[in-house]
Each structure stands twice: as C-alpha cells, then as structure tokens.
Design a protein around this motif. Sequence first.
Motif, PDB file in Angstrom:
ATOM      1  N   THR A 306       0.833  -1.212   0.000  1.00 25.17           N
ATOM      2  CA  THR A 306       0.000   0.000   0.000  1.00 25.17           C
ATOM      3  C   THR A 306       0.860   1.253   0.000  1.00 25.17           C
ATOM      4  OG1 THR A 306      -1.709  -1.189   1.236  1.00 25.17           O
ATOM      5  CG2 THR A 306      -1.864   1.208   1.202  1.00 25.17           C
ATOM      6  N   ALA A 307       1.896   1.261   0.836  1.00 32.59           N
ATOM      7  CA  ALA A 307       2.787   2.422   0.896  1.00 32.59           C
ATOM      8  C   ALA A 307       3.476   2.653  -0.446  1.00 32.59           C
ATOM      9  CB  ALA A 307       3.829   2.212   1.996  1.00 32.59           C
ATOM     10  N   MET A 308       3.968   1.576  -1.041  1.00 30.00           N
ATOM     11  CA  MET A 308       4.684   1.708  -2.305  1.00 30.00           C
ATOM     12  C   MET A 308       3.770   2.219  -3.413  1.00 30.00           C
ATOM     13  SD  MET A 308       5.214   0.243  -5.516  1.00 30.00           S
ATOM     14  CE  MET A 308       4.629  -1.439  -5.404  1.00 30.00           C
ATOM     15  N   VAL A 309       2.612   1.580  -3.582  1.00 28.12           N
ATOM     16  CA  VAL A 309       1.717   1.947  -4.676  1.00 28.12           C
ATOM     17  C   VAL A 309       1.175   3.367  -4.502  1.00 28.12           C
ATOM     18  CG1 VAL A 309      -0.495   1.402  -5.759  1.00 28.12           C
ATOM     19  CG2 VAL A 309       1.078  -0.430  -5.193  1.00 28.12           C
ATOM     20  N   SER A 310       0.854   3.739  -3.275  1.00 32.55           N
ATOM     21  CA  SER A 310       0.279   5.066  -3.027  1.00 32.55           C
ATOM     22  C   SER A 310       1.236   6.179  -3.449  1.00 32.55           C
ATOM     23  CB  SER A 310      -0.065   5.212  -1.540  1.00 32.55           C
ATOM     24  OG  SER A 310      -1.011   4.252  -1.141  1.00 32.55           O
ATOM     25  N   VAL A 311       2.493   6.081  -3.021  1.00 38.40           N
ATOM     26  CA  VAL A 311       3.464   7.128  -3.354  1.00 38.40           C
ATOM     27  C   VAL A 311       3.856   7.054  -4.823  1.00 38.40           C
ATOM     28  CG1 VAL A 311       5.766   8.033  -2.852  1.00 38.40           C
ATOM     29  CG2 VAL A 311       4.324   7.195  -0.990  1.00 38.40           C
ATOM     30  N   MET A 312       4.124   5.845  -5.311  1.00 38.49           N
ATOM     31  CA  MET A 312       4.572   5.688  -6.700  1.00 38.49           C
ATOM     32  C   MET A 312       3.522   6.185  -7.690  1.00 38.49           C
ATOM     33  SD  MET A 312       4.081   3.553  -9.558  1.00 38.49           S
ATOM     34  CE  MET A 312       3.493   1.998  -8.909  1.00 38.49           C
ATOM     35  N   SER A 313       2.259   5.891  -7.446  1.00 38.78           N
ATOM     36  CA  SER A 313       1.209   6.236  -8.414  1.00 38.78           C
ATOM     37  C   SER A 313       1.036   7.744  -8.570  1.00 38.78           C
ATOM     38  CB  SER A 313      -0.117   5.602  -7.999  1.00 38.78           C
ATOM     39  OG  SER A 313      -0.561   6.128  -6.757  1.00 38.78           O
ATOM     40  N   MET A 314       1.328   8.506  -7.533  1.00 39.00           N
ATOM     41  CA  MET A 314       1.124   9.958  -7.600  1.00 39.00           C
ATOM     42  C   MET A 314       2.410  10.729  -7.886  1.00 39.00           C
ATOM     43  SD  MET A 314      -2.020   9.927  -7.365  1.00 39.00           S
ATOM     44  CE  MET A 314      -2.114  11.687  -7.666  1.00 39.00           C
ATOM     45  N   THR A 315       3.536  10.037  -7.941  1.00 40.96           N
ATOM     46  CA  THR A 315       4.794  10.735  -8.228  1.00 40.96           C
ATOM     47  C   THR A 315       4.818  11.360  -9.627  1.00 40.96           C
ATOM     48  OG1 THR A 315       6.038   9.364  -6.677  1.00 40.96           O
ATOM     49  CG2 THR A 315       7.290  10.434  -8.426  1.00 40.96           C
TER      50      THR A 315
END
Length: 481
Positions: A306-315
């Motif tokens: 969840t942490a990875m996808v959340s930050v990566m998707s909005m970068t």
Amino acid sequence: MTPANPDVSSGDVMSIAAVQRRTLAVLSATQISSGIGVAVGLSLSSLVVARLSGSTAISGLAGTATVLGAALLALPTARTSGGSGRRAGLTLAYGCALIGSLIAVLAISLASWPLLLGGLVLFGGAGAGNLASRYSATDLSPPGHSARHLSWVVWAGTIGAVAGPNLAEPAEHLGRAFGLAPDTGPFVLALLTFAVALVILGIALRPDPLLLARSAALAASLPTPPPPTAQASTAQVLPERDPAASALNTSDSTASAPSTPALDAPAPAAPASAAKGEGTLRTAWRTLRDTPVARRALIAIAVSHTAMVSVMSMTPVHLDHGGATYTVIGIVISLHIAGMYIFSPVVGWLADRIGRIQVTMLGMCLLLAAAVLAGGAGPHDVVQVTAGLSLLGVGWSCGLISGSAMLSEAVPLRHRPAVQGLSDLTMNVCGATGTVIAGVIVGNLSYGVLGAAVAVMVTITGVWLVVTGNIGSRASTAGSS
C-alpha cells in the motif's frame, strides 16, 4: 495400482534438492515470459482506453481493472493450487490472462472501451500468476532457504518489467505490417508471452512442487517398520515428528536420493477443505486466526504494498506539476522499479541470514525514509524524489520477500495455498484502495501530505510488529518454561 498423482509416477528416486533447482529455473523462465506480457500491456492500456473513450478520467479505469482482475483471481488460483497442484493454479491464472489479451485485441478492433476494460480484468490474471509463482518457489525449499529461493523468482520479474515497455513499439509496427488494427500489436505480443508461459508450465513444471512436498510429508509421517528379526514384544512406539520438517530438512549440499521419497509414491489426497468444496477464504481466515506470525506477515506485506503503490502512483503527477518531461518521469519510475526487483536476491539472502522479522523491520524503516524524502521534495526536486522512490522500491522488496517467506513457513503445508491466496487478494485490494485514496489526498491537499500519511501508516505498523512480536516471544518462553 495407479498412483493418485500423475506428477509423481516415475520409477526413479530423485533428490528434492534437484527438483527444487529445476522448479526455480522453470518458475523464473515463466516469470520472465509473463512479465514481458504484463509490462507491455500495462504500459499502453490506459492510453488505449483514453483514445477509445475520449476521456482521461475513464483511462484511469484501465489500471483499476487490471488490479481488480489480479485480486479476483487470487483465490481461484489458490483453490486450484490447493486441490490440484501449483501447475494447475498457475495455468488457470495465465490462461485467464491469455483470454483477456485476446478480448483486448477484439475490443480495440471494435473500438469498444467497455469490452477492453472487461478484457483487462482477465488480463490481471497474469499478475495473480506472477504473485503465486513466488510462493511456488518455497514449497520444496529446505529450512533457512525459502526467502532466497522466493527472491530469485521475484528478481526474474525484473527482466520482463524492463524489456516489456521497450517491446511495445516494435510489436505495434509488426502488428500493422500484418494488417492488424492500430494499438493491437502490443496485446498480441502479450498473448504470445502468456502462451509461452503456459507451454513452459505444462511441459517443465514436473513434478509439481506442492504435490511432491505433500508426498514427502506423507512419507515422512509414516512410522518406520521394525527390522524383520525384531519380535513384536520388543516393538517400540516411534516418537512423533513434524512430517514437513523432517521431509524437507535438507539442503542443496546435503540432499541425496535415499533421503527423499520415491516419485512413484502416490501423492496424499487433497485437503478435506478442497475436496468438499469448503471455501478457500474460510480456510485462510481460520488459519490466520490460529497463527499470529502469519497474521503479522500478511499485514506487513499489505502495508508495504500500500505504501509503495500510493506514493509511486502519484509521483508522476507531482513531477508533472513541476514541468518534468515524460523522459524524466520515465527515468524516475524506472529507477524505482529497479529498486523493487534488482536487489531481491540480496534481500532474500538477508532474510535467511539475519531473520524474517529483522528484514521486515528494515523494510518499514526504508519505507518511512522514502515517504519522508519524497514527500518533503518539491515538484522541481527531481533528485530528491528519485532518491525517495528508489528507497521506496527497496523497502517494498524487503517487506514482500521477508513477509512472504514468513507467511509460508508459519502455516501448515495443507493450508498454505489458501493463506497465500488471501495474502495476494489483500495485497491487491489494499494497493487499489491506496491508489484511490492517494489521488484524493494529492488532488485536495498535496503530495507532501500523502508522504506524511504514508509515514504515519508505516510507523504505526512497525511499532505494532515490534510490540506483538515481543509479546509472542514472551508468551512462547513462558509456555516452554
């Protein structure tokens, strides 16, 4: 009498270590082939949906459909694996992906974006298969090796993830040369890669690792008959032993033919839950309820993802606000993906060497650092964002590999496919939810607030893992004294 399991129907005696080496090679080859299909499809799916629908908002549903498909197919894949073996489960997953690719080609030819979204749901089966492959690598792993064996299969995904997007344009040119509709070439390539994966599985994943592990456990659980000269009056009752541990307690350097079961021995029957059609989900929940270590592992995997996808998707959105070009954004995401996969063997070795929970906590610390570093960067601070995204990838790798190994080792062999399927379902649902919430946070607040939210989530999880782990250790010590 015909053996119950055709996978273990040879007159020869084979070393489990040799079978495991072959299994890892087969799973890695499958991961490379299917990884190319996943990467080439995902790199263009949102763009194609946008062109067909004329809406940028609808284009976002392409990624959602794929993640939804991976989540929906996680439990069927686990149920099939539990009842018929890993080969059958993976065949189901990649077979659905192949059908999804075919539907995508048809949908693009008909200019139907709703049909394309439906095809992408089935396309998500490849994601379910790739996740299930990592667990398949642990079925025959000797004690102390499951994390590194799992990590090798995860690392193989790097090749597909890197090669796939670069093959999209050549595939499109080739498709047009053969008279195919525009934008269908990449999905035809994906279809072919899934077909190759299915052929590899069908031909080479023999014997089936899960079925062989069950056969080994069954053979180890049978009492050793007394010598022919022994008298009945002097017969002794053999002490109880852990079948799975005694059967698989071998390493690549010590395994030999006499210590492993003959492959012509019948495999044990499928668990009662599978035979009677009891829900895989119910079996998994019951096992998790009774296994605190497995619960901690599942939560660590879900939070890391969840942490990875959340930050990566909005970068990309954050960098776009600073005027970054597509090339710059592509480099940042590529380095992030490299962090996710390229260090997998090192992470697996560390998890086996210093401990699962220690590497899981290392992952939480890296995810925290990544959230603070990336979240504290402005849209023009490309170097800082890149550093944060790279750490984010490595932190995800630590959480996934160590958590998956811990989960597999904590539950009984007969329940592993069900619990592993629930883990993949939870992971995908949390990832999809995290992406949606991240979009809302960035859209209404800022990328920095998203970083802070992820930092808080990871910190709370890390503290919880430490506290519950210490409580469990004290309870275990008290119980044994």
